[in-house]
Design a protein around this motif. Sequence first.
Motif, PDB file in Angstrom:
ATOM      1  N   GLU A 199       0.840  -1.194   0.000  1.00 34.03           N
ATOM      2  CA  GLU A 199       0.000   0.000   0.000  1.00 34.03           C
ATOM      3  C   GLU A 199       0.880   1.251   0.000  1.00 34.03           C
ATOM      4  O   GLU A 199       2.044   1.203   0.402  1.00 34.03           O
ATOM      5  CB  GLU A 199      -0.925   0.011   1.225  1.00 34.03           C
ATOM      6  CG  GLU A 199      -2.106  -0.941   1.113  1.00 34.03           C
ATOM      7  CD  GLU A 199      -1.690  -2.413   1.266  1.00 34.03           C
ATOM      8  OE1 GLU A 199      -2.136  -3.227   0.433  1.00 34.03           O
ATOM      9  OE2 GLU A 199      -0.927  -2.727   2.190  1.00 34.03           O
ATOM     10  N   TRP A 252       2.762   6.368   9.721  1.00 35.99           N
ATOM     11  CA  TRP A 252       1.479   5.735   9.412  1.00 35.99           C
ATOM     12  C   TRP A 252       1.312   4.372  10.099  1.00 35.99           C
ATOM     13  O   TRP A 252       0.411   3.615   9.762  1.00 35.99           O
ATOM     14  CB  TRP A 252       1.343   5.543   7.893  1.00 35.99           C
ATOM     15  CG  TRP A 252       1.209   6.844   7.155  1.00 35.99           C
ATOM     16  CD1 TRP A 252       2.209   7.712   6.825  1.00 35.99           C
ATOM     17  CD2 TRP A 252       0.000   7.425   6.681  1.00 35.99           C
ATOM     18  NE1 TRP A 252       1.704   8.799   6.160  1.00 35.99           N
ATOM     19  CE2 TRP A 252       0.347   8.652   6.046  1.00 35.99           C
ATOM     20  CE3 TRP A 252      -1.336   7.039   6.697  1.00 35.99           C
ATOM     21  CZ2 TRP A 252      -0.596   9.484   5.464  1.00 35.99           C
ATOM     22  CZ3 TRP A 252      -2.280   7.865   6.104  1.00 35.99           C
ATOM     23  CH2 TRP A 252      -1.907   9.075   5.501  1.00 35.99           C
ATOM     24  N   ARG A 259      -8.591   7.537  10.761  1.00 35.66           N
ATOM     25  CA  ARG A 259      -8.837   8.551   9.730  1.00 35.66           C
ATOM     26  C   ARG A 259      -9.740   8.000   8.628  1.00 35.66           C
ATOM     27  O   ARG A 259      -9.373   7.971   7.453  1.00 35.66           O
ATOM     28  CB  ARG A 259      -7.525   9.036   9.104  1.00 35.66           C
ATOM     29  CG  ARG A 259      -6.639   9.820  10.048  1.00 35.66           C
ATOM     30  CD  ARG A 259      -5.527  10.490   9.274  1.00 35.66           C
ATOM     31  NE  ARG A 259      -4.406  10.834  10.121  1.00 35.66           N
ATOM     32  CZ  ARG A 259      -3.239  11.283   9.678  1.00 35.66           C
ATOM     33  NH1 ARG A 259      -3.040  11.422   8.383  1.00 35.66           N
ATOM     34  NH2 ARG A 259      -2.272  11.577  10.501  1.00 35.66           N
ATOM     35  N   LYS A 260     -10.901   7.539   9.006  1.00 32.75           N
ATOM     36  CA  LYS A 260     -11.841   6.939   8.062  1.00 32.75           C
ATOM     37  C   LYS A 260     -12.176   7.914   6.946  1.00 32.75           C
ATOM     38  O   LYS A 260     -12.452   9.095   7.195  1.00 32.75           O
ATOM     39  CB  LYS A 260     -13.116   6.518   8.791  1.00 32.75           C
ATOM     40  CG  LYS A 260     -14.119   5.808   7.904  1.00 32.75           C
ATOM     41  CD  LYS A 260     -15.341   5.399   8.705  1.00 32.75           C
ATOM     42  CE  LYS A 260     -16.372   4.724   7.808  1.00 32.75           C
ATOM     43  NZ  LYS A 260     -17.594   4.368   8.562  1.00 32.75           N
ATOM     44  N   ILE A 261     -12.129   7.431   5.723  1.00 35.36           N
ATOM     45  CA  ILE A 261     -12.419   8.266   4.554  1.00 35.36           C
ATOM     46  C   ILE A 261     -13.748   7.826   3.947  1.00 35.36           C
ATOM     47  O   ILE A 261     -13.914   6.656   3.549  1.00 35.36           O
ATOM     48  CB  ILE A 261     -11.293   8.161   3.506  1.00 35.36           C
ATOM     49  CG1 ILE A 261     -10.006   8.776   4.080  1.00 35.36           C
ATOM     50  CG2 ILE A 261     -11.691   8.858   2.211  1.00 35.36           C
ATOM     51  CD1 ILE A 261      -8.812   8.643   3.169  1.00 35.36           C
ATOM     52  N   ASP A 279     -11.596   5.515  -5.769  1.00 38.27           N
ATOM     53  CA  ASP A 279     -12.210   5.486  -4.437  1.00 38.27           C
ATOM     54  C   ASP A 279     -13.621   4.900  -4.419  1.00 38.27           C
ATOM     55  O   ASP A 279     -13.892   3.921  -3.718  1.00 38.27           O
ATOM     56  CB  ASP A 279     -12.271   6.900  -3.847  1.00 38.27           C
ATOM     57  CG  ASP A 279     -10.908   7.565  -3.719  1.00 38.27           C
ATOM     58  OD1 ASP A 279      -9.897   6.890  -3.999  1.00 38.27           O
ATOM     59  OD2 ASP A 279     -10.863   8.754  -3.358  1.00 38.27           O
ATOM     60  N   ASP A 324     -14.710   2.360   4.450  1.00 39.09           N
ATOM     61  CA  ASP A 324     -13.577   3.261   4.639  1.00 39.09           C
ATOM     62  C   ASP A 324     -12.779   3.240   3.341  1.00 39.09           C
ATOM     63  O   ASP A 324     -12.130   2.240   3.016  1.00 39.09           O
ATOM     64  CB  ASP A 324     -12.711   2.811   5.809  1.00 39.09           C
ATOM     65  CG  ASP A 324     -11.531   3.750   6.073  1.00 39.09           C
ATOM     66  OD1 ASP A 324     -11.337   4.700   5.276  1.00 39.09           O
ATOM     67  OD2 ASP A 324     -10.814   3.531   7.062  1.00 39.09           O
ATOM     68  N   ARG A 328     -10.113   4.539   2.477  1.00 34.78           N
ATOM     69  CA  ARG A 328      -8.658   4.406   2.558  1.00 34.78           C
ATOM     70  C   ARG A 328      -8.230   3.005   2.125  1.00 34.78           C
ATOM     71  O   ARG A 328      -7.143   2.816   1.578  1.00 34.78           O
ATOM     72  CB  ARG A 328      -8.153   4.695   3.980  1.00 34.78           C
ATOM     73  CG  ARG A 328      -6.638   4.575   4.075  1.00 34.78           C
ATOM     74  CD  ARG A 328      -6.078   5.121   5.363  1.00 34.78           C
ATOM     75  NE  ARG A 328      -6.286   6.542   5.539  1.00 34.78           N
ATOM     76  CZ  ARG A 328      -5.621   7.490   4.878  1.00 34.78           C
ATOM     77  NH1 ARG A 328      -4.712   7.163   3.956  1.00 34.78           N
ATOM     78  NH2 ARG A 328      -5.866   8.752   5.106  1.00 34.78           N
ATOM     79  N   ASN A 329      -9.085   2.020   2.344  1.00 37.26           N
ATOM     80  CA  ASN A 329      -8.781   0.653   1.930  1.00 37.26           C
ATOM     81  C   ASN A 329      -8.628   0.534   0.414  1.00 37.26           C
ATOM     82  O   ASN A 329      -7.996  -0.403  -0.078  1.00 37.26           O
ATOM     83  CB  ASN A 329      -9.879  -0.306   2.402  1.00 37.26           C
ATOM     84  CG  ASN A 329      -9.934  -0.421   3.911  1.00 37.26           C
ATOM     85  OD1 ASN A 329      -8.941  -0.159   4.596  1.00 37.26           O
ATOM     86  ND2 ASN A 329     -11.088  -0.801   4.448  1.00 37.26           N
ATOM     87  N   GLU A 340      -5.252   3.430  -0.841  1.00 39.37           N
ATOM     88  CA  GLU A 340      -3.883   3.045  -0.489  1.00 39.37           C
ATOM     89  C   GLU A 340      -3.271   2.103  -1.519  1.00 39.37           C
ATOM     90  O   GLU A 340      -2.078   2.131  -1.763  1.00 39.37           O
ATOM     91  CB  GLU A 340      -3.854   2.396   0.899  1.00 39.37           C
ATOM     92  CG  GLU A 340      -3.948   3.375   2.044  1.00 39.37           C
ATOM     93  CD  GLU A 340      -2.673   4.178   2.246  1.00 39.37           C
ATOM     94  OE1 GLU A 340      -1.592   3.701   1.840  1.00 39.37           O
ATOM     95  OE2 GLU A 340      -2.761   5.284   2.815  1.00 39.37           O
TER      96      GLU A 340
END
Length: 390
Positions: free
Chosen positions: A8, A84, A103-105, A114, A125, A127-128, A131
């Motif tokens: 990631e 991180w 830091r949930k997106i 995304d 989330d 970010r999964n 990344e």
Amino acid sequence: MRYLTAGESHGPQLTAIIEGLPAGMPITEGDISEELARRQKGHGRGRRMQIEKDQAFIASGIRHGYTLGSPVALVVENKDWKHWTKIMGSEPISEEEAEEVKRKITRPRPGHADLNGGIKYGHRDLRNVLERSSARETTVRVAAGAVAKKMLSLLGIEIASQVLEIGGIKAESLPYSSLKELKDATEASPVRCFDKGAEQNMMDAIDDAKKNGDSIGGIVEVIVEGMPAGVGSYVHYDRKLDARLAAAIMSINAFKGAEIGIGFEAAHRFGSEVHDEIAWDQERGYYRTSNRLGGFEGGMTTGMPIVVRGVMKPIPTLYKPLKSVDIDSKETFQASVERSDSCAVPAAAVVAEAVVAWELAAAIAEQFPSDQFGQLASYLEAYREEIKEF
């Protein structure tokens, strides 16, 4: 030959596992790290390139500078990982910790993976998704491509690239005497452009886009010399080598088009202005008197230089906000970012070299005996002599 990448953008490392390399091929970490350094250059790169100083570590498959024939593992450490570790760590965390560090997106950015990735895999989330979909992954693709480039170079096949256009600023099509001249000039250029007259205008366009919180894309070209004729196939659609190159170019992050030779220009010309006439002499064997088809006919190489171009869209991570929708609240918002490249076209040219090199090396390994590198080199040399007299 095949490879798989893992990692990631802000994880501990990026990894590539390469399978199918011939045994006995010389390669060092320096060969790979040199290509990684080229990828990090270019006018318009963001702060991430100041943080990372990419170096390749060979974890397996190479001993004392030579491949063993077993899988090769390449590792590139992410220096930014230290900031991180809690956010991207692999161990489970409590709900309290999650609120603090995760830091949930939930706000997908237009132009990125995304939203679609969240829908596909069920991630709430995002970010999964981001990344892994990040162009940071191209780091280890360049590492794998560096191995392929080394293999091709040892077989007398050389690769170079240049930037033809950035933000609507087009380079003139200038002649060069050799790939070495092209390489030397583009390596010295902040925008990897052979045309010095266009270089400053390209840099100005990048700076203007950055000032305006925007980004710009462009066109890159990869040129390959030394590939023998007849590599690829006309028999099976999935073994057409030009098709494989087009797919490889399109697989690069933010690339939206590929062409070979004159490409789409062929639609505007008569057949007599498109096809390359065939000639022969004792020294060269068969060759073409022009190269409008970019080194390919019928899905196979012609022995002429391979010319492949790719178009990169402007990077979608913008300082100039675009509208999107929060996946939890469904409210409209304006996307924004903390850091980004305003233009990555010069770096993308290096990635394009890598993916093209991989497909060509893999095609050669498929077509000729390749368990041992010396054996492969001998067969290829014999083949080159044989087709001269065909």
